[in-house]
Structures are given as structure tokens and as C-alpha cells.
Design a protein around this motif. Structure first.
Motif, short mmCIF file in Angstrom:
data_model
loop_
_atom_site.label_atom_id
_atom_site.label_comp_id
_atom_site.label_asym_id
_atom_site.label_seq_id
_atom_site.Cartn_x
_atom_site.Cartn_y
_atom_site.Cartn_z
N THR A 7 -67.26 -4.71 -18.22
CA THR A 7 -66.90 -5.08 -16.85
C THR A 7 -66.26 -6.46 -16.89
OG1 THR A 7 -68.85 -3.83 -16.18
CG2 THR A 7 -67.73 -5.03 -14.48
N GLY A 8 -66.88 -7.46 -16.23
CA GLY A 8 -66.24 -8.77 -16.15
C GLY A 8 -66.65 -9.71 -17.24
N GLU A 163 -76.86 -3.42 -10.35
CA GLU A 163 -76.66 -4.62 -9.54
C GLU A 163 -76.73 -5.87 -10.41
OE1 GLU A 163 -79.34 -6.69 -6.17
OE2 GLU A 163 -78.69 -4.63 -5.68
N ARG A 166 -73.56 -6.37 -12.42
CA ARG A 166 -72.45 -6.87 -11.60
C ARG A 166 -72.63 -8.35 -11.27
NH1 ARG A 166 -68.80 -3.22 -10.09
NH2 ARG A 166 -69.33 -0.98 -10.10
N ASP A 169 -71.69 -10.27 -14.44
CA ASP A 169 -70.25 -10.21 -14.73
C ASP A 169 -69.39 -10.68 -13.55
OD1 ASP A 169 -70.82 -9.18 -17.22
OD2 ASP A 169 -70.54 -7.09 -16.62
N ASP A 170 -70.04 -11.02 -12.43
CA ASP A 170 -69.32 -11.35 -11.21
C ASP A 170 -68.35 -10.21 -10.89
OD1 ASP A 170 -69.16 -13.32 -9.12
OD2 ASP A 170 -67.12 -13.74 -9.78
N GLY A 171 -68.88 -8.99 -10.91
CA GLY A 171 -68.02 -7.82 -10.88
C GLY A 171 -68.18 -6.91 -9.68
N PHE A 172 -68.69 -7.40 -8.55
CA PHE A 172 -68.77 -6.53 -7.37
C PHE A 172 -67.37 -6.27 -6.83
CE2 PHE A 172 -73.13 -8.19 -7.31
CZ PHE A 172 -73.84 -7.01 -7.13
N PRO A 173 -67.06 -5.03 -6.44
CA PRO A 173 -65.72 -4.71 -5.96
C PRO A 173 -65.48 -5.23 -4.55
CG PRO A 173 -67.14 -2.80 -5.76
CD PRO A 173 -67.94 -3.85 -6.49
N ASP A 174 -64.23 -5.31 -4.18
CA ASP A 174 -63.87 -5.70 -2.82
C ASP A 174 -64.53 -4.74 -1.83
OD1 ASP A 174 -62.32 -7.76 -3.74
OD2 ASP A 174 -60.45 -6.61 -3.69
N HIS A 176 -67.71 -4.70 -1.12
CA HIS A 176 -69.16 -4.63 -1.34
C HIS A 176 -69.82 -5.80 -0.61
CE1 HIS A 176 -73.04 -4.62 -3.40
NE2 HIS A 176 -72.74 -3.40 -3.84
N ARG A 179 -69.94 -9.01 -2.54
CA ARG A 179 -68.73 -9.45 -3.23
C ARG A 179 -68.58 -10.96 -3.25
NH1 ARG A 179 -65.89 -10.99 -6.18
NH2 ARG A 179 -63.71 -10.55 -6.67
#
Length: 372
Positions: A7-8, A163, A166, A169-174, A176, A179
Motif C-alpha cells: 500500500t503506502g 484499518e 491503512r 501506510d496513511d492509505g485511506f482512500p478519498d 473514507h 482520510r
């Protein structure tokens, strides 16, 4: 150092797979419960943890994990992140991690923040091992989680894990709801004006004593740690399940499984037997709702065992590899052959902290591990 992206964030490939040292068949590591013996203090136990982590580092043990437990007088590892920060200040190279953090006890954001902080303190040598059990009794778990519906925490584990990843990785999608929430220290600092923060984050391990986490680790392509030291009957079925269902991922191209092993080496075989009987008495008291400090061998020798208690102790000790260094080495070699484990993580239980440190030294000598 080759990196693999998840992911991120990034995880270095060789942070997971260790290298066997000396004549050991696989990498050897340490699992510490920071046990407190009768007549000793938590301060004594934590000082032993520092001594043991330094010894492990100097003798080529691959990693050093501490396990989350609560409401147990004989176990001073209720706060793994705090202990790991302390050990990071006293070591330089050995990998440090949780074996594990019981994720349902915590908000995923809190764990991401704690282990982001540890990553900043000890870059590229922190592991995040996660379990779904409470690490304690039901009443204490309810106090930790502020709910009486304890089964929900375990049932929601895959969602909590997603969760947490995410947040790491600071990976929450727009779109969310989380985010705009960031775990700091973390990757968001690298994208802020003037940011130079590394996007590297600790590799995640799943821990288990049954098939649930084995299958989940396999499906996600994550490394897996099995608690052989208290669930030996399930070891081979769980490892088979993990290997059979493993899906290659950006983290791992092939399965990697370690097992926790209860092992105690002493200079004299009789002393090893005395120590494991005391540790077994401690476990008996824990299993019957009477947790306390680890009793001394003298107390165990004076204890009047019932027939049922004797059966429990005999069964428990049958899974403890103990004796002289050569006997322990032979037992570990046999266990590795039977299970095919990629790594052995040794946990030693004794009333004396000095004796536990000595056990790891004897095992290192038996395998000819290097002396730094």
C-alpha cells in the motif's frame, strides 16, 4: 537493501527472513514475558530484559519480542511499546517487536502511533506482531475494551487489521471518514511541505494458537508466528494450513513461519527440572484463577500436588525443552525438523532472571553462535 511496497508504506524484505547463525538449523530469536519471580520486583524483571536483549544482540539472536499480558502479577509486559522503547535505547542492531500486541484491546490508530514512534526511535528494526486474543481473563478484557461483548473484538479482527494497515501506510482512500486522520510519526510527514520522513514502517506479523490467524496470514501473504509453547497440539495443523493457503504478496513471495518454543538450558539437568516445575506451578495457578508471582523452586518442591495437578504439570512440561545445553539443542533440532519452522523463537521460564539469561547464553554456545 531491497524493499517491497505494501500500500503506502515500505518493508525491507530481509527484515522478515533471518539468517541462521553458527550450527543452528534456522534463525533463533527471543520471546520475553518479563516474568517476575517471588521476592523480585518489576524493576528487577525489566533490568533482566535489558540484560537479555543485550546478550541476544551480542550472540546473534535474530529478534527480541515481548508479549502483551494483563492482570498477571508474575508478568510485567502489559505495555509492549513502552518496554520496546526502553530496549531500543539499550541495543543497536537486534530486531525488536511485539509478540504480540492484542489488537482488539486497542484502537488501531493508537497502535499505529505507538509503532510509528518506535520506528522513529529504532529505524528499520521494529516488528509489529498482532494477536486477537485478550492476553488475560474475560473480566480484565472487558475493562480494557470497555465492553462486555468480547467476542466482537475477535470477530472484527480482520477489519481492525485492515484499518491499522491503512493508518500505518496513511492509505485511506478519498471519501473514507478517516482520510484526513494521520498516524504521526508516519508517512504523512513525508508529503508535508519540507517533509523528509521515511515511508518505511514496521512489518506486520500475525500471531496465533489455532487455525484462524494461520489462514488469515496466508490469505494476506504475511509472516506467521505460532504459539507452540502453549498450543503444541495445534502446531503442525496450523502451519500446514498456513502453507497450503499462502498467497504470495508484495511482502512475501513464499510462506515464512516461526514458532514460539519453551526452552530452558542449565548447567545441570536437575536444576532445569527444578526450575520448570516452579514455572509449571505458576501456570497451574494461572489456569485455576490464582495468578501470582513465579514461585521459587523451593516452594514448588514443598507443594503438595493432587493427582489432577500432577497430570496437568506432566502434560505442560512435556512441551518444555529443558536440560543441559546439548539436550536442549537436540530437542530444538528435532522440533524444527518435525515442524519445518523457518525460525525458532525461544521463551524461557524460571524464577531467577539471571538463570534465564544464562539459558540463552548456553544455547548460543551449544550452537556456536557468534560472539560480538
Amino acid at each position: 537493501m531491497r524493499r517491497q511496497r505494501n500500500t503506502g508504506g515500505t518493508v525491507a524484505a530481509d527484515e522478515i527472513r533471518g539468517t541462521a547463525q553458527g550450527s543452528a538449523p534456522v534463525p533463533l530469536s527471543v520471546l520475553d514475558l518479563v516474568t517476575v519471580g517471588a521476592g523480585r520486583t518489576a524493576t528487577d524483571a525489566l533490568r533482566t530484559a535489558v540484560d537479555l536483549s543485550r546478550l541476544a544482540e551480542s550472540r546473534g539472536y535474530h529478534r527480541y519480542w515481548v508479549a502483551e499480558h494483563h492482570s498477571m502479577p508474575g508478568v510485567a509486559s502489559s505495555s509492549p511499546a513502552v518496554i520496546l522503547a526502553h530496549l531500543a535505547a539499550h541495543t543497536e542492531r537486534i530486531r525488536l517487536g511485539s509478540g504480540g500486541v492484542m489488537l482488539p484491546n486497542h484502537a488501531p490508530l493508537v497502535i499505529a502511533e505507538q509503532f510509528g514512534t518506535l520506528e522513529a526511535l529504532a529505524p528499520e528494526r521494529v516488528d509489529l506482531g498482532l494477536g486477537r486474543a485478550p492476553g488475560t481473563d474475560g473480566a480484565t478484557a472487558a475493562a480494557l475494551r470497555r465492553t462486555e461483548r468480547l467476542h466482537e473484538g475477535a470477530d472484527d479482527f480482520p477489519q481492525q487489521l485492515g484499518e491499522l494497515i491503512r493508518f500505518l501506510d496513511d492509505g485511506f482512500p478519498d471519501g473514507h471518514p478517516y482520510r484526513r486522520i494521520h498516524a504521526v510519526p508516519g508517512p504523512v510527514q513525508s508529503t508535508s511541505p519540507g517533509g523528509v520522513q521515511s515511508t518505511h514502517r514496521p512489518p506486520i506479523w500475525l500471531l496465533g494458537s489455532s487455525g484462524f490467524s494461520a489462514r488469515l496470514a496466508a490469505e494476506l501473504g504475511l509472516p506467521f508466528a505460532f504459539a507452540h509453547h502453549f498450543s503444541a497440539r495445534n502446531t503442525i495443523p496450523a502451519l500446514d494450513l498456513y502453507r497450503e493457503h499462502f498467497r504470495p504478496s508484495e511482502v512475501l513471495s513464499a510462506p515464512y513461519a516461526l514458532i514460539g518454543v519453551s526452552a530452558l538450558a542449565t548447567d545441570d539437568e536437575k536444576e532445569a527440572r527444578r526450575q520448570i516445575m516452579a514455572a509449571a506451578l505458576n501456570m497451574l495457578r494461572l489456569r485455576t484463577g490464582r495468578p501470582g508471582l513465579v514461585p521459587s523452586p523451593e516452594e514448588a518442591e514443598g507443594y503438595e500436588w493432587s493427582a489432577a495437578e500432577r497430570d496437568f504439570v506432566d502434560s505442560w512440561n512435556s512441551d518444555v525443552i529443558h536440560g543441559t545445553a546439548d539436550e536442549v539443542r537436540a530437542g530444538l533440532d528435532d522440533l524444527q525438523k518435525r515442524t519445518g519452522a523457518d525460525e525458532l523463537m525461544l521463551t524461557s521460564h524460571a524464577h531467577s532472571g539471571e538463570l534465564r539469561v544464562r539459558s540463552y547464553e548456553l544455547i548460543a554456545d551449544a550452537y556456536g553462535l557468534p560472539k560480538a
